[in-house]
Design a protein around this motif. Sequence first.
Motif, PDB file in Angstrom:
ATOM      1  N   THR A  49       5.163 -16.624  16.673  1.00 24.92           N
ATOM      2  CA  THR A  49       6.392 -17.418  16.798  1.00 24.92           C
ATOM      3  C   THR A  49       6.975 -17.733  15.417  1.00 24.92           C
ATOM      4  O   THR A  49       8.192 -17.670  15.226  1.00 24.92           O
ATOM      5  CB  THR A  49       6.123 -18.748  17.530  1.00 24.92           C
ATOM      6  N   THR A  98       1.520 -35.118  16.509  1.00 26.91           N
ATOM      7  CA  THR A  98       2.013 -33.794  16.928  1.00 26.91           C
ATOM      8  C   THR A  98       0.936 -33.079  17.736  1.00 26.91           C
ATOM      9  O   THR A  98       1.225 -32.445  18.753  1.00 26.91           O
ATOM     10  CB  THR A  98       2.373 -32.933  15.685  1.00 26.91           C
ATOM     11  N   ASP A  99      -0.315 -33.183  17.273  1.00 26.49           N
ATOM     12  CA  ASP A  99      -1.405 -32.508  17.996  1.00 26.49           C
ATOM     13  C   ASP A  99      -1.512 -33.027  19.432  1.00 26.49           C
ATOM     14  O   ASP A  99      -1.654 -32.248  20.372  1.00 26.49           O
ATOM     15  CB  ASP A  99      -2.743 -32.710  17.268  1.00 26.49           C
ATOM     16  N   GLY A 138       0.009 -36.185  26.127  1.00 24.98           N
ATOM     17  CA  GLY A 138       0.683 -36.545  24.873  1.00 24.98           C
ATOM     18  C   GLY A 138       0.214 -37.897  24.369  1.00 24.98           C
ATOM     19  O   GLY A 138      -0.821 -38.420  24.791  1.00 24.98           O
ATOM     20  N   SER A 188       0.462 -35.966  11.690  1.00 27.91           N
ATOM     21  CA  SER A 188       0.303 -34.690  12.399  1.00 27.91           C
ATOM     22  C   SER A 188      -0.627 -34.843  13.606  1.00 27.91           C
ATOM     23  O   SER A 188      -0.588 -34.029  14.525  1.00 27.91           O
ATOM     24  CB  SER A 188      -0.185 -33.595  11.461  1.00 27.91           C
ATOM     25  N   GLU A 247       0.848 -34.490  21.173  1.00 28.30           N
ATOM     26  CA  GLU A 247       2.052 -34.088  21.922  1.00 28.30           C
ATOM     27  C   GLU A 247       1.979 -32.617  22.339  1.00 28.30           C
ATOM     28  O   GLU A 247       2.482 -32.232  23.383  1.00 28.30           O
ATOM     29  CB  GLU A 247       3.303 -34.314  21.070  1.00 28.30           C
ATOM     30  N   ARG A 248       1.331 -31.784  21.473  1.00 30.04           N
ATOM     31  CA  ARG A 248       1.244 -30.352  21.794  1.00 30.04           C
ATOM     32  C   ARG A 248      -0.035 -30.008  22.556  1.00 30.04           C
ATOM     33  O   ARG A 248      -0.393 -28.838  22.671  1.00 30.04           O
ATOM     34  CB  ARG A 248       1.321 -29.527  20.518  1.00 30.04           C
ATOM     35  N   ARG A 249      -0.773 -31.030  22.967  1.00 26.37           N
ATOM     36  CA  ARG A 249      -2.025 -30.833  23.735  1.00 26.37           C
ATOM     37  C   ARG A 249      -3.022 -29.989  22.947  1.00 26.37           C
ATOM     38  O   ARG A 249      -3.688 -29.099  23.489  1.00 26.37           O
ATOM     39  CB  ARG A 249      -1.742 -30.155  25.087  1.00 26.37           C
ATOM     40  N   ARG A 250      -3.102 -30.233  21.631  1.00 25.72           N
ATOM     41  CA  ARG A 250      -4.079 -29.514  20.808  1.00 25.72           C
ATOM     42  C   ARG A 250      -5.164 -30.492  20.378  1.00 25.72           C
ATOM     43  O   ARG A 250      -4.921 -31.698  20.290  1.00 25.72           O
ATOM     44  CB  ARG A 250      -3.409 -28.964  19.539  1.00 25.72           C
TER      45      ARG A 250
END
Length: 345
Positions: free
Chosen positions: A40, A281-282, A328, A278, A284-287
């Motif tokens: 991407t 962000t993790d 999230g 960050s 929110e991105r399910r990481r």
Amino acid sequence: MSANERLHIGIMGAGAIGGYVGGRLAAKGAVEVTLIGRRTLADAIAENGLTLRDFDHEDRVDASKVRIEEDPHLLSSCDVVFCCVKAGATAKVAKTLANVLQPTTVIVSLQNGVRNHEILREALPGNPVLPAVVGFNVIIRDGAVFQRALSGPLIIETRPEGQDRALVNALRAAGIDAEEVRPIAPEQWTKLVSNLNNAVGALSGSSTRDMILSRQYRRVIALLLDEALDVLDRAGVHAAKFRGVPLRIMSLIMKLPTPIVRLVVRAQLRVDPEARVSMWTDLERRRPTEVDFLNGEIVSLAEKHAMNAPANQRIVELVHNAERAGAGSPRMNAEMLLRRLKDAS
Ligand SMILES: NC(=O)c1ccc[n+]([C@@H]2O[C@H](COP(=O)([O-])OP(=O)(O)OC[C@H]3O[C@@H](n4cnc5c(N)ncnc54)[C@H](OP(=O)(O)O)[C@@H]3O)[C@@H](O)[C@H]2O)c1
């Protein structure tokens, strides 16, 4: 590496930090740069090139100047590889690098936490592995726009005989404020302690700036910070000053009224008003997050020294709960967080 060679620098994990550092080096054009990242990002760069946004200027790097691929074998001819993946991915990436790199390739860990360089050294015992501390923050916007959201240096534990001079020169020539330090452990611990608030930002969803300027959030952060500093003291771990300020003083500053904190922050830091940690962000991105490498490290150190770190332990649990829930950030406000952490203490 001699000071006159054209270095080939690889980036393993072209995300926020890898993309920014790799992009800066590629923009200057003095070194050859290969980024290993996801499709991407490669597509976004192919379409619009790469943008490096700083506080007061923006540089656009043409796609033709940025080599970004998915195949890590392209790192085999690198003199230096920056490891820029999240800490949870280090062990996996270390195995890949062990199969790909020459024994002379220098690996520099640009990751947060105090253990990544050890994981890399274990998997690549023949390669020089240099730990580093990234003192600035980067967020990715709109595909391939890398925006520096917090000022600060890049500190590297270079080798004592000057073998890493060309690397440091290349970074400086690319506009990165590279500093050499030996040993780096005190800087790593300070960075870790300064990142204990990441879990607060992740669980609340507040911007870094809003957290710093809210007395209630600062009380949550001070609770985690004071507990961590007690653990470091008991364990005999020396932490460096944070931007010239001893960490115990930082904790005192956290407890001051907001107008005073605002003045101190203005003198010390440039913080983008929209920047979020960050770890948010993790979530929110399910990481998976790096919480085990940050607050979790304080909990482990406490256990090793027959202590407890209940507030840090509780916040690790809360972040893991949020990871498991996969919904999230749970958007817990400061009062809620303070109550949960105090109940655990
Ligand atoms: N961001 C900051 O401002 C900052 C500041 C200081 C230090 N750090 C530290 O720097 C490290 C990296 O953070 P970051 O924010 O840059 O993370 P990030 O944006 O998630 O970047 C890591 C990138 O590596 C990719 N990746 C992982 N394994 C890969 C593989 N095998 N092949 C190709 N690409 C792979 C990831 O893709 P997937 O997500 O698809 O796996 C992701 O795009 C962390 O330890 C962090 O704590 C970050």
